[in-house]
Design an enzyme around this catalytic site. Structure first.
Site, PDB file in Angstrom:
ATOM      1  N   HIS A   1      12.363  11.150  43.476  1.00  0.00           N
ATOM      2  CA  HIS A   1      12.597  10.350  44.671  1.00  0.00           C
ATOM      3  C   HIS A   1      14.070  10.226  45.049  1.00  0.00           C
ATOM      4  O   HIS A   1      14.415  10.442  46.204  1.00  0.00           O
ATOM      5  CB  HIS A   1      11.909   8.992  44.629  1.00  0.00           C
ATOM      6  CG  HIS A   1      11.792   8.429  46.017  1.00  0.00           C
ATOM      7  ND1 HIS A   1      10.929   8.956  46.953  1.00  0.00           N
ATOM      8  CD2 HIS A   1      12.489   7.485  46.662  1.00  0.00           C
ATOM      9  CE1 HIS A   1      11.082   8.330  48.099  1.00  0.00           C
ATOM     10  NE2 HIS A   1      12.018   7.435  47.957  1.00  0.00           N
TER      11      HIS A   1
ATOM     12  N   ARG B   1      -3.212  18.605  50.462  1.00  0.00           N
ATOM     13  CA  ARG B   1      -1.986  19.399  50.539  1.00  0.00           C
ATOM     14  C   ARG B   1      -2.066  20.507  49.490  1.00  0.00           C
ATOM     15  O   ARG B   1      -2.967  20.539  48.666  1.00  0.00           O
ATOM     16  CB  ARG B   1      -0.766  18.515  50.290  1.00  0.00           C
ATOM     17  CG  ARG B   1      -0.693  18.012  48.872  1.00  0.00           C
ATOM     18  CD  ARG B   1       0.416  17.012  48.657  1.00  0.00           C
ATOM     19  NE  ARG B   1       1.728  17.643  48.599  1.00  0.00           N
ATOM     20  CZ  ARG B   1       2.798  17.070  48.014  1.00  0.00           C
ATOM     21  NH1 ARG B   1       2.708  15.877  47.481  1.00  0.00           N
ATOM     22  NH2 ARG B   1       3.954  17.680  47.982  1.00  0.00           N
ATOM     23  N   ARG B   2      -1.120  21.418  49.513  1.00  0.00           N
ATOM     24  CA  ARG B   2      -0.930  22.446  48.481  1.00  0.00           C
ATOM     25  C   ARG B   2      -2.208  23.195  48.159  1.00  0.00           C
ATOM     26  O   ARG B   2      -2.526  23.428  47.005  1.00  0.00           O
ATOM     27  CB  ARG B   2      -0.428  21.817  47.179  1.00  0.00           C
ATOM     28  CG  ARG B   2       0.655  20.826  47.359  1.00  0.00           C
ATOM     29  CD  ARG B   2       1.061  20.276  46.027  1.00  0.00           C
ATOM     30  NE  ARG B   2       2.480  20.485  45.853  1.00  0.00           N
ATOM     31  CZ  ARG B   2       3.158  20.131  44.789  1.00  0.00           C
ATOM     32  NH1 ARG B   2       2.561  19.593  43.775  1.00  0.00           N
ATOM     33  NH2 ARG B   2       4.440  20.348  44.716  1.00  0.00           N
TER      34      ARG B   2
END
Lengths: 156, 549
Positions: free
Chosen positions: B223, B439-440
């Protein structure tokens, strides 16, 4: 340090609403029990098939309208991959993986959790809407990742 | 102000340009991968010659998320330091080159193992998927190279402080130092998991790996990484844009306070990427959620500062009415317009970020393509457009050229193309994500599931948007090549704004590094110590490696 009057007003309301927001999240989590899935139970990832309840995966009735759905994840499938759930049932879903990290997402519901080797992932959901829901792996797990899927039917 | 050198020394310029070349080569290759991905996911196209979607996806993530950003940032910061704290010493420049080559060799090595199919583990390389040791070693070199450059930057700053006792450092220098401290503190996490867990495990020295510890160390880094990308964009917004529009910085102190707040609050927050995973007590997740949201404060301060700068400038030019100042802004100047488009996109991007980090709402969007839509707004629009806007004066400044009117116009078109492409691509990703599209993942109908069939129109919209974005990449490559090699010779300014006269003197407390580092470390210890000990004490049996691609 000097701050412009308008900036003070802007920050006052901005930070004020931030704390109201965080308080809402906190009340939801600790007073109403809406915590994200955070099961602390561990399991030997190489002995998933021998460890109850994953030695007999599937839907088990545990009480009046209460069920446990135990699922084994492995590259690139879920066992079982077809489940029927009676409408209105409160189901505790437990998932464990035999190999790498997988995702466990039931599209159209709030069931969405990571499944990591060594841990049991668990979440309880009540199924009020009949219909067909797709379960899919949403964490990359290898060449067949996008083929890893299962189906849940909520029936009257 | 203090004794500033107006021009970046040519030798420092070469060092900065070397970084920028690598960054834009990464953009070209990574962008091509992105195009292939959206095409595959539309369901209308399959990759030729058995190329794996996941190899392309790994390349895209590593090149754009790690290489483009890190190289551009370090190059930009060397130039900014040279411009505001004086020409680099030979020693600092030498170590800057060592850092550059270490990173470049590391990048080449990582790319090699990805492309031969030995490391299709995506840029997050979650164990127990196990890549070739060369992949981990290459990434280690990239990080170590960035550390070498970081320490060279600190040495340059220390020299300036020694020569200017009791003085407040130039603001851009200060900001670069904050960003490199942030980077050093957060990369310790990823270095720890790579050096002590992944490398020995992939070399076969140890059999098993603690997966949760490895993920936690990764997200301790993951992050703050996004703030490492964002802070250089903020440098441009706070310090460069006011000068470009002809105004002044709203407040030097508030800009420094913003950076310090980012340093403090960007690290102890990794759990908000791990909200739906087992093995972490939800109370600790909530604590990190609260800390995550503290970065809202410097973001609000930044938004205020930007628009205050714009309004003050507009009014000084005789603007009247509530919004009359908007018309006075230099909309035809790419150096302003391109980052400004990035700023606008930060509003929905930030709002989406609030959703992602919310303790419970995260469960709705976690690992859906909504998240991909989110960081294509933050990184791939806000940050990247700001970097493009900066490149439009930085490259000609360093190469002794000027941007022509035609190139300026093309740059404005480029930003518009980008905005349109991203509107379709990221917008479709957000909507499909809410419906559950992951996703992905390569194209899949999940056994013709009716829900999955509903996602296909959005995936086609993503392909349309992605194709438009690829045109945007071609345009920016044309502009950058022109500025680096073909633009007319001349002098281009490295714009650095002065502080408005009304602003107060900056207190020295902002450079009390012991204080800020102390608070940063204290917050990290509070947020991580107990859950981390829990993870180790209650650890399940470790995992062997898997190569499932």
């Amino acid at each position: 340090m000097h701050m412009h009057k308008y900036e003070k007003i802007w920050l006052f309301f901005g930070i004020g609403s931030l704390f109201v927001f965080l308080a809402v999240l906190g009340v939801g989590a600790f007073a109403q029990g809406n915590q994200p899935p955070s099961c602390l139970t561990t399991i030997d990832p190489e002995k998933v098939d021998q460890t109850p309840p994953f030695d007999k995966p599937g839907l088990v009735k545990t009480g009046d309208n209460e069920y446990q759905l135990n699922i084994v994840a492995s590259a690139f499938s879920y066992t079982p991959n077809q489940v029927e759930i009676p409408k209105g049932a409160k189901v505790t879903i437990n998932v464990a993986t035999k190999d790498v990290i997988h995702g466990f997402e039931m599209a159209g519901t709030n069931v969405n959790m990571m499944v990591e080797p060594g841990y049991v992932s668990s979440f309880t959901q009540t199924f009020d809407k009949p219909g067909e829901y797709v379960i899919l792996c949403n964490e990359y797990c290898g060449a067949g990742h996008h083929l890893m899927t299962a189906k849940v039917k909520v029936v009257e | 102000m203090m004794s500033e050198v107006r021009k970046v020394d040519a030798r420092d310029g070469k060092l900065a340009m070397a970084h920028i070349y690598v960054a834009f080569i990464a953009l070209a290759l990574g962008g091509l991968c992105g195009l292939l991905q959206v095409l595959v996911r539309s369901g209308k196209f399959t990759l030729p010659a058995n190329i794996s979607y996941y190899t392309i996806l790994t390349t895209h993530g590593v090149l754009l998320g790690l290489v483009l950003t890190t190289f551009f940032i370090i190059g930009f910061q060397f130039a900014a330091l040279s411009r505001t704290a004086g020409t680099l010493s030979d020693k600092v420049r030498f170590w800057g080159w060592i850092g550059f080559w270490t990173m470049t060799i590391g990048t080449a090595m990582t790319a090699y193992y990805i492309l031969i199919g030995e490391a299709s583990v995506l840029f997050t390389f979650y164990a127990p998927l196990q890549a070739h040791p060369g992949f981990y070693l290459g990434l280690t070199l990239v990080v170590v190279g960035s550390w070498i450059s970081g320490f060279a930057m600190f040495a340059h700053y220390a020299k300036w402080k020694k020569e200017h006792p009791g003085q407040v450092s130039p603001i851009l220098t200060f900001m670069c130092v904050v960003n490199m401290i942030l980077w050093l503190v957060c990369t310790l996490g990823v270095a720890a998991t790579v050096l002590f867990q992944l490398l020995p495990w992939s070399l076969g020295l140890v059999d098993r790996i603690n997966v949760l510890v490895s993920r936690t160390l990764f997200w301790y880094f993951g992050h703050p990484l996004v703030y490492f990308w964002l802070l250089p964009a903020y440098m441009v917004w706070y310090v460069v844009i006011p000068k470009v529009i002809g105004g002044k910085m709203f407040s030097d102190s508030l800009a420094r306070l913003t950076f310090i707040l980012f340093l403090i609050f960007s690290i102890p927050v990794g759990f908000h990427h791990q909200l739906v995973e087992p093995g972490i007590d939800p109370a600790w997740k909530y604590l990190q959620v609260v800390l995550t949201f503290m970065v809202v404060i410097p973001s609000l301060m930044t938004a205020f500062s930007m628009f205050a700068t714009f309004e003050m400038y507009g009014r000084s030019k005789g603007a009247t009415g509530l919004f009359g100042w908007l018309r006075k802004l230099p909309w035809g100047d790419a150096r302003f317009f391109v980052p400004f488009v990035g700023m606008l996109f930060f509003i929905p991007a930030g709002a989406g970020g609030l959703v992602n980090a919310s303790h419970q709402l995260n469960q709705v969007v976690h690992n859906t393509i909504w998240v991909t839509g989110h960081f294509h707004l933050t990184l791939a629009t806000t940050v990247v457009l700001t970097f493009f806007g900066a490149a439009y004066w930085l490259i000609p400044h360093l190469t002794g050229r000027v941007m022509t009117k035609a190139m300026n116009r093309l740059a404005i078109i480029q930003a518009v193309v980008w905005a349109i492409g991203m509107f379709f691509m990221s917008g479709a990703m957000h909507f499909a994500g809410l419906l559950g599209a992951p996703r992905r993942s390569a194209f899949s109908t999940y056994g013709n599931a009716p829900q999955a069939l509903e996602w296909i129109p959005y995936q086609i919209a993503q392909a349309v948007g992605g194709a438009i974005l690829f045109i945007g990449i071609i345009l920016v490559l044309i502009i950058v090549t022109n500025l680096a090699f073909f633009a007319p010779k001349g002098e281009t300014e490295f714009p650095v704004a002065e502080v408005a006269e009304e602003a107060e003197r900056t207190p020295l407390v902002f450079e009390n590094w012991k204080l800020w580092l102390g608070i940063t470390v204290a917050l990290i210890l509070i947020a991580y110590t107990v859950p981390f000990i829990d993870m180790i004490q209650n650890a399940p049996p470790g995992s062997k490696g898997f190569k499932l691609w």
